[in-house]
Design an enzyme around this catalytic site. Sequence first.
Site, PDB file in Angstrom:
ATOM      1  N   HIS A 212      27.117 -48.134   5.801  1.00  0.00           N
ATOM      2  CA  HIS A 212      27.864 -48.855   6.837  1.00  0.00           C
ATOM      3  C   HIS A 212      29.313 -48.414   6.896  1.00  0.00           C
ATOM      4  O   HIS A 212      29.820 -47.718   6.006  1.00  0.00           O
ATOM      5  CB  HIS A 212      27.764 -50.365   6.594  1.00  0.00           C
ATOM      6  CG  HIS A 212      28.400 -50.859   5.335  1.00  0.00           C
ATOM      7  ND1 HIS A 212      29.760 -51.047   5.190  1.00  0.00           N
ATOM      8  CD2 HIS A 212      27.860 -51.197   4.133  1.00  0.00           C
ATOM      9  CE1 HIS A 212      30.025 -51.506   3.980  1.00  0.00           C
ATOM     10  NE2 HIS A 212      28.889 -51.592   3.305  1.00  0.00           N
TER      11      HIS A 212
ATOM     12  N   CYS B 141      26.366 -51.107  -1.636  1.00  0.00           N
ATOM     13  CA  CYS B 141      26.202 -50.391  -0.376  1.00  0.00           C
ATOM     14  C   CYS B 141      27.001 -49.093  -0.374  1.00  0.00           C
ATOM     15  O   CYS B 141      27.832 -48.838  -1.248  1.00  0.00           O
ATOM     16  CB  CYS B 141      26.622 -51.273   0.792  1.00  0.00           C
ATOM     17  SG  CYS B 141      25.481 -52.641   1.096  1.00  0.00           S
TER      18      CYS B 141
END
Length: 197
Positions: free
Chosen positions: A157, A173
Amino acid sequence: MDRRTFLASLATVPLVTSSLPAVAAPAASPEVAPAAPKWPIAPKFYPTPVDVKAEIPVGTIIVVSDKFFLYHITAPGKAMRYGVAVGKAELKFRGQAVVGRKVEWPSWKPTPEMVQRSPSHYARYAETGMPGGPRNPLGARALYLYQNGRDTAIRIHGTTEPSSIGHAVSNGCLRMVNDHVIALYDTVEMGTPVTVY
């Protein structure tokens, strides 16, 4: 392909290619300040076309966590390399997954584990989360990684903290500069295989 084979493949070919001709740098003018860097990251983490082993399947995403690089294989023997931030030591994701969902300006909600680890940071978002937008920690785009049809809670992301690229700082992440994740998002298809070393 295992990590050793992949890393060996990177070592056997010249990595960086360039589509631009070599040009001599102009002499600096004392009255003109140098241009500010486009992103607050080291230039080695800028998107860079590189050569890789031709047998790596086109479309594949490979992340080498300890080097903070994400490789998107764009053609036989060719990849676009991006800089990423990865999980803190105890939170690094490793393994294989596929892109199971793609979202523009995703909303965000901390996982229960994140709330438990750091309630002062995350408890206020535990129920309602945060809508997508420029202040959202997932940034402009998110690729959701799935294993066996189930969401892993790991995403590739964007970020509101681009200076984190090249560091192990996240809750697992893989963060990218918003411009870079938009470019990746636009070229990655659902079902794309992702391997994180």
